[in-house]
Design an enzyme around this catalytic site. Sequence first.
Site, PDB file in Angstrom:
ATOM      1  N   GLY B 113      25.694  -2.606   2.943  1.00  0.00           N
ATOM      2  CA  GLY B 113      26.387  -1.669   3.835  1.00  0.00           C
ATOM      3  C   GLY B 113      26.508  -2.146   5.266  1.00  0.00           C
ATOM      4  N   TYR B 898     -15.860 -14.774  -8.623  1.00  0.00           N
ATOM      5  CA  TYR B 898     -15.318 -13.495  -9.078  1.00  0.00           C
ATOM      6  C   TYR B 898     -15.012 -12.605  -7.880  1.00  0.00           C
ATOM      7  CZ  TYR B 898     -19.861 -11.605  -7.933  1.00  0.00           C
ATOM      8  OH  TYR B 898     -20.970 -11.234  -7.232  1.00  0.00           O
TER       9      TYR B 898
END
Lengths: 925, 925
Positions: B113, B898
Site C-alpha cells: 500500500g 542444556y
Amino acid sequence: MSVEKWVYGYHEVAAAEDHLDGDWEAVRGLLGGKGANLGEMTRIGVPVPPGFTVTTRACNAYLATGEQFPSGMWDQELAAMKEVEEQSGKEFGAPANPLLVSCRSGAKFSMPGMMDTVLNIGLNDETVKGMVALTGDERFVYDAYRRLIQMFGSVVLGVSDQPFEHVIEETKTANGMKDDTELTADDWKAIAARFGEIIKEEAGIDFPQDPYVQLEMSTEAVFKSWNGKRAIDYRNAAGIDHDLGTAVNIVTMVFGNMGETSGTGVAFTRDPANGEKVLYGDYLMNAQGEDVVAGIRNTKPIAELEQDLPKAFSEFVDICARLEEHYKDMQDVEFTVEQSKLWMLQTRTGKRTAKSAVKLAVDMADEGLISREEALLRVTPDQVDALLHPQFDPVVKATKPLLAKGVNASPGAAVGQLYFDADTAERMAKEEGQDVIMIRPETRPDDVHGMLAAKGILTSRGGATSHAAVVARQFGIPAVVGCDELNIDLDDRSVMASGTLLREGDHVSVDGSTGEVFSGKIPTVHPRFEDQGDLIILLEWADEIAYQEGIRDLPEGSPTRGLQVWANADYPQDARRARAFGAKGIGLCRTEHMFFEDERLPIVQRMILSKDETERQTALDELLPFQRADFEGVFEAMDGLPVIIRLIDPPLHEFLPSFEDLLVDVTQLRMDAKRVGTDAGRTLLSDTLSAKEKMLGEVEGMRESNPMMGLRGIRLGIILPGLIEMQVTAIFEAACNQALKGVDVHPEIMIPLTGHVNELNAVQPKLEKAALRIMREKGIEINYKFGTMIEIPRAALTADQVAETAQFFSYGTNDLTQMTFGYSRDDAEAKFLLEYVEQGILPENPFQALDQEGVGKLVAMGVELGRRTRPDLEVGICGEHGGEPSSIEFCHRAGLNYVSCSPFRVPIARLAAAHAAIKRPALVV
Amino acid sequence: MSVEKWVYGYHEVAAAEDHLDGDWEAVRGLLGGKGANLGEMTRIGVPVPPGFTVTTRACNAYLATGEQFPSGMWDQELAAMKEVEEQSGKEFGAPANPLLVSCRSGAKFSMPGMMDTVLNIGLNDETVKGMVALTGDERFVYDAYRRLIQMFGSVVLGVSDQPFEHVIEETKTANGMKDDTELTADDWKAIAARFGEIIKEEAGIDFPQDPYVQLEMSTEAVFKSWNGKRAIDYRNAAGIDHDLGTAVNIVTMVFGNMGETSGTGVAFTRDPANGEKVLYGDYLMNAQGEDVVAGIRNTKPIAELEQDLPKAFSEFVDICARLEEHYKDMQDVEFTVEQSKLWMLQTRTGKRTAKSAVKLAVDMADEGLISREEALLRVTPDQVDALLHPQFDPVVKATKPLLAKGVNASPGAAVGQLYFDADTAERMAKEEGQDVIMIRPETRPDDVHGMLAAKGILTSRGGATSHAAVVARQFGIPAVVGCDELNIDLDDRSVMASGTLLREGDHVSVDGSTGEVFSGKIPTVHPRFEDQGDLIILLEWADEIAYQEGIRDLPEGSPTRGLQVWANADYPQDARRARAFGAKGIGLCRTEHMFFEDERLPIVQRMILSKDETERQTALDELLPFQRADFEGVFEAMDGLPVIIRLIDPPLHEFLPSFEDLLVDVTQLRMDAKRVGTDAGRTLLSDTLSAKEKMLGEVEGMRESNPMMGLRGIRLGIILPGLIEMQVTAIFEAACNQALKGVDVHPEIMIPLTGHVNELNAVQPKLEKAALRIMREKGIEINYKFGTMIEIPRAALTADQVAETAQFFSYGTNDLTQMTFGYSRDDAEAKFLLEYVEQGILPENPFQALDQEGVGKLVAMGVELGRRTRPDLEVGICGEHGGEPSSIEFCHRAGLNYVSCSPFRVPIARLAAAHAAIKRPALVV
C-alpha cells in the site's frame, strides 16, 4: 665421594656465601638467622665469641634418616671444636682452663621461645674446680653447673623442671630464705649434687661427665626440638614451612659476671622512640645477661659505660657504627664484657615507634646510608596512619578494663560524653562545648550533623563500610562500629556492656585504631601533620617515586606515568585539608551530602514530592545557589588541580522520612481518630492524619526491595533529568565564576552507576549542552571532562563501549564489590561477612582490601577495554579501597592514574603508592 | 561503451540470474520481489501475462540524476513493449486489438500500500472503441477507462481523488442510485469524459491520449513514489534501506470479467488454517480481482471451478503443484481466467496458522519436498507457544472492549471470577468449584496456594519477572502483570479500570499471551500437547538435530554434543509434565517452595526461630520426611534422567510474617494496652502484645537492606549448616529408597549463590560425607554430582577455581543479570526498566532476553574458565532465559550442555535449540 660440609665456623660464613653464590637468603636458610648473623659479624671483624653452626641440612638429614647424624657431621663438629679451642685459648673438658659452650637452635625465621637451648656445656665435676680456681667465684660456678644439669635434664632428657625447682625451694625454706640470690656457694654445690641424683632417678642415667657426650646429646636435642609440639604449633600459626629445619649454634660461653671488669648490656644504635642519633640502652656491671632483662637490679644508661669501662665503651661505639654501616639500619645489640674484653652476642634490626621509623628513614637517606627508595620501604603505611591520629597514652590505657570491642572503623583515640541521638549530640557539643561521643545502634544520613559535632562515634551494628564507618573515616572522626556487646537502650538512654551500665553524659574512651572501648577518660596525645617535618619530607620523596614516567609495566600505548593520590572531599574545608595532606586532586566530590543540611532538606523534599514540572523546577531553582556556592569553595581550594564532581547518586527516598516511622504514626493517628470526642479534635486529627497518610503513600511508592540496585545514579538522571541538569548548571556557573576571578579550575563531571553506554548517551550530550551554554553566557572557556563511575559489573565488561562516550573512568569499588560478590554491605558485614573472614572463607573483608582475583579482574578488564577505545583514558578509583595499601599496589599494577581516598588517608596512600612503584619498578620506558 | 541493461522481460529473468552469478537475493534486489517472482514463474513455464521489469538501478539512477531516465532506458522499455506486443498478439495503442498494461512498483521488500500503481494504460478515446468492439461490454470498458484517468490523475499528476469521487456521487444522486454497480455504460462514459475535464482543470494538461506518454509518465511516477512521504515513513518504521530503489513492472492487463468463460480468484496451495493438503481458496466467474477481495458478490470455493472451467481448473491444479515443488512451500496465488485462458498473476509464500505451520513442515519433509532442518526452520518458537496455550475465540474477542492492558507475563487465555486474596481464591476454587482469577496489587510467596488454585492471575504491579510472573509461568497459569490501569481497592474488594467497576465474583477474561484483560466471559479453545502428533514428530526431529556430536564450533577439548532441553520443576506433577513435554532432565528443582505449604510452614518457622541447636534439630527432623517424600516423587517421575536439586536459596525472613504487618499490629496493641480497663483484659492483651513484640524483634533482626544480596543461598548453608544437611539427607534417602525399588536415579545437588570457591569448600565436603553415610546405611550406591549455581559475577570471573570443587555449573541468569546490571528486578521493571526499553536505552528487557554483550560475556568466560579446570564440566542454564529463543541460541554457541526452563516452555525451547544448531552448523568434528 666428598662429604657434604655440615659445619661452618663463624669465620667461614664467607665460604658459605661463596658456595651459595652470594645469595644471603640461602645462607640464612642454611645456617639459620642466628648463625648467619654471628658469622656475618665475625666476617666484618666484630668480636664474637668463637663458635660454629651445624647446618639446617644436617638437621633435616638427621630427622629424615631416623635420627642418625649424617655421615661426617660429628667428625666435622669435633674438628670445629678444636678450632674453637684454638681461637679461645681454652680447652674443652680440661680442668685447668675449661672451654664452656652453649648449644642453641637457630632457624631461618625467628621462633622466639619455641626452640631449646643448653648453656655451660663443658662443666663437670672436674672442670667445675678449674673454673672456681680461674674465677675465684665458687657461688657463680656451682650455680652455672646446676643450670647445666637442669637444662640438660629438661631439654635433652625430658625431665620436667618441677623436681629441680622443688629442690631449690626446699633449700631456701630450710634456710629461711626468700630469694635465689640469698643462696650461698655451698647451697648451689649441694643443689647441683641433688640435681645429678634427680637425673639418675628420672632419666635412669648418670648426668654425663664427658663434655663431648654433653655436646653430642645437646646437638641431637636441638635437632629433635624442630619437631616438638611447641615448634610445630608455632610454625602452623606463623605460616613457616615445616621442612626448613633448624641449625645448631655452638658458641663459647662468655661471662659478664666475672668481677668488676665484666658487665653486660643491651642497646639500640639510635633512639627507638624518637629516632635521635644517640646510643640508647642499659647495662649492668658484673652481671649476667638475664639480670639486665629481669630488672632485679637497677640498670645504668649505656652512656655511663664510658666511665666504667672506657676502652670497651669506645670499642662498643665503634662497633655500633660499623654494624649500622653494614646492615644499613638501626641495630638492637647484646654485648658482654668479660674481664675487660668486649664480646658482641647478637645484632638484629631494632624495633621502633612510628615516629622514629620516619626519622630514621629520612636521616639515614640524608646520611647516604640508604637510598630514598629504601627509606620509603622502611616505613609502613600503618606507621604513617598511627602518626596522624590521636593516640591514647599507652601506660594509662593498659590499666583500664576493656568495656567492649568492635570493628576499628576509623582510627584515632577519642574521649567524651555519651549521647544517644544526633540532635542532643550536636547541642551538647555546640551549646555546652562538651566533647561528645555519639552512640547509636547504627547511623543514617540524617544523623550526620550529630556525627560531625562528635569527637567519636560508637555503634552496635554495621561493619567497616557501614554508614557510620564511611562518614567517620571521611571526616577523620575516630569510630568503633558493629560493637555488638553494647546493649543500647534508646528509650532509657543507657548502654550496658561487660556488666557496666553507662548513662547519657557518662564518659567513655574510644580507640578507633584498635576497636577498643573503655569507660572513663584516658589521656590522649595529638600529633599534627604540619608539625611532622620528617614525614612531610618522606612523602615528598614518595610522590617523586610514585609518579614518574615509565614506572609501570603496562601494555604499549598505555599511559606510563605513575599513580597519583587524590582525595574524596565534599566540602571546601575537606578539600583544603586534602590539599594540605598532599592530595593532587579531588577524585570524588559527592553532591548529595549537601542536600541533607538543615535549610536545604525541605527544598529537596519539595522537589521530590512535587506534583508537576513547574513545582519541581521551582525547587530545583532554589537549590541551585546552594550547590553553586559549595562548588565555588571547592574549586577555590583546589586551584590548579582537577576536581571530579559526582552527580546525585542515592535513591530519592533517602531524603524522605522513614517508612517505618510514618507507618507507626499513621497507625496511631488512625486509632486516635476513632476515639476522639470533639469535632474540633476530629478535624485537627484528620488533617494531621491525612498529611501523614499522604507522605506514607509517597514514601511507599518510592520504596524498593533492594534500593542498592534500584532507582539511583544515572537511572535517576534519565527518569528525572531536571535534577542533574541543575547540578551541572551549578557546577559550571561556579567554575566560570571562579575562573573569572583567576582561579585555575578543572571540573570533571562524573555520572554514577552507568551499566550500558546508551545510558550515558541519553544524558551526557544534554549535560554537555548545558555546560556549553553557561560558558557562552559567562563568556569564558574552561577545561572540563565528562566521565562515569565504573561500579556496575556490566560497565567494566563493556568498558570499550562505555569509553566511546565517557572521557574518564572512576572505579567505585565499594559498589563494584557489592555487585561482583552479590553482597549488600549493610547486611553482609553484620550477618555473615565477618564470620567468613574468621572461618578463612575469605582472606580479608573485600570492602577493606580489594578482592584482586574477582573484583580486580573486572577492574583490569575495564582498564584494558577502556583504553583500547581511548588510549589516554584517565582512570582512577574512588572507593574505600583507594586508601588501602594492598589495593593501592593493585591499582598501580592495573595502570590507574590515581587513587582517591579520604583526606586523612592521603599521606598513607602516598606512601603506599611509592611502595607499589618501588616493588614493581619501571619496565616500560 | 555498452549501455547497462535497465529492462528485463519476464522471459529474461534467467539472464539476470546468470549475470548475478545465480545470487537470488541480488536478482530480487535488481528486479524487486514482484518482478523477480513473475520472471521466475515465466521461467518455469507458468502462464504469466507478458511483461517486463525496469530495474531498481534505473530508479536509483533516475533519482540520483535530477529525475532523468538513465541513458538507453527508455529505448529498452520501448523495445520491451514490442516484445510484449509480439507475445500477446496485441498492439499498444492500436484500436483494433489494443494492448493494455499495468504499471506497478515492486521493491525488494514488500511495502504494502505504500507504492503506486496505474492500471489500464493504453486506453484512450480511440482504443476504448476497439475494446468495446472486442468485448461487447461497453460498461466494463468505460469503467476501465475512467479508472485509468483517475489513477493517472492521482498517481502521476497528483490530483486528489476527491473531485473524481464527487462526480461519481453526483451521477448516482442524480439517478437515484445507491451503488456503483447500478451505473450504466452511458453513465461511465459520461463520467470518463468529466474525469478528463478534471485533469485539465486540476493539472493544467489534457489527459494524454498517446499510450507511450501514459507509459512514460507512469514509469516516472513509480520511480518518484520511492521518495514519497508514505514510502519513507514505512521504510523508517520497517527498517528498510532507503537506497534500494523500486523496480517498475509493466504487465499485460488480463480481465476476468470478459464474460462467462472468464473469472478470477485467490487460493492457497494447502489449507492455511490446518495445513491439510487441499487447495483452499475462492473465485468468482466473470469478475475482476478486486471483486473477490471486496466481498460484494458471494465467492465460490475453489473446488467448484472444476465444474465451471474444467480445463483451466486442471491446469491451475498442475500449476499449484509445480509452484509448491519449485518454491518448496505452500503458495498463496492470484489468478485470472480471461476467456478460458488461465493467467497466474502472483505467487508468494502463504501465511499460515501455527497449527498449519507445523503440519505443513512435517508433511513437506515427509513428502521429501524439504529437509527436516528446513521443516524445523519453517516453524517459529512463538508458533509452538501459541499451540500449547488456551486461546480466546478470536471472533468473540474482537467484539469485546478492552478493560486494561499489562505485561503478557504467562501466555494463555483464562476466564473466571475475580477474587482479591489467596485464601478466598483457593476456597472458591476448591469448595465452590469456581474458575477463579486471582487479582492482587502484587503477589508474595505466601500467596502461592491461591495462585495455584486460580485459572489466571492479574496484578497491577511488577514486571515480567515479578513473583507473580515467575510463578505463573512455572505452573503454566495465564497471567497479566504490572497492569497499572487497574485501580485495586483491597478494602472494598473491587477494581476500577477504563471506567468500569468490577467487584469480587465478577467475570473477567485474561489473555496472558497479549497482556489484554476483558470484562465478562470469552469462549476459549484448549489444545493438548499429546493430541498434536505433528508437533510431537517435529520436536523429535528437533532433538535429533540439536543434540548430536560436533554440532557446535567450540574450542578443542570442549564437549561437542549439542544442547539438551531440561525443565525447572519442583513437584512430582511438574516433573511428569516436563517429561511429557520432552524434557531430558530436571535442571532446577527448588526445595524451598515446599516449605510454604500449610502443614510445613509452622515447622519451618519454628526451625528459624529456635533458641538453641536442639530445638532447631527437632524442627529439621520433622521437615525431613516431607522433603524426602517430595523428592521420591520427583525421582520416580524422572526415572533414568538427571534431577538437579537446589538447596535452600531465599533469605529465611521470607518464611516469617511481614515486618510491616507486625509493626502495625504491635503499635495498635500497645495503644490498646494503655487504654484497657480490666485486669483480665490487660493480661490477655499483654500476652498477645509480648508474643507479637517478640516476633517483631525476630523479624527485625533478620531484616536486610538489600535481601537480594544478603544472607541467602550458600551463605545460609555456612551460617546454618543443619538446614542443608537435612536437605541432602532427604535427597539421598529418597534417591536410595527409589533406587532400591529399581528406579534409575541421578541426583545432582546444586548449591546456590557461590561467589568464592572457599564457600563450596566449606560446605560441599560435609554434604558429600552425609551422602556417603546414607548410601552406606541404605546399602546402595547411586550416581550423583555436587555442583553450584553460577549467578554471582565473581563466580563466573573465578570459574576456574570454582570448578575445582564444583562438578557442574548451572547459570542462574536471573540473579546474574541482576548483579551484572545492578538491577533489582522487583524494583527495576516497575521503576525504570520498561522506560529504558521504550527509550531504546536497552534493546530488550534483559530479564526476558539474555544480555549477550554483558551478562553473556560472563557466561562465556565462566564456561571457558570452568572447562579449563574440568574439561567435561556439565554446564547449563536454569534462569528464565532458558526458555527464550535468542538466549537459547546464545547458550548453544557458548557450549552449554542444556537449557532448563519451565515445563510449558520445553517444546518451544526444543525447537529453538534445533534452530540454533541448524543456524550454526557443525565445525568441530
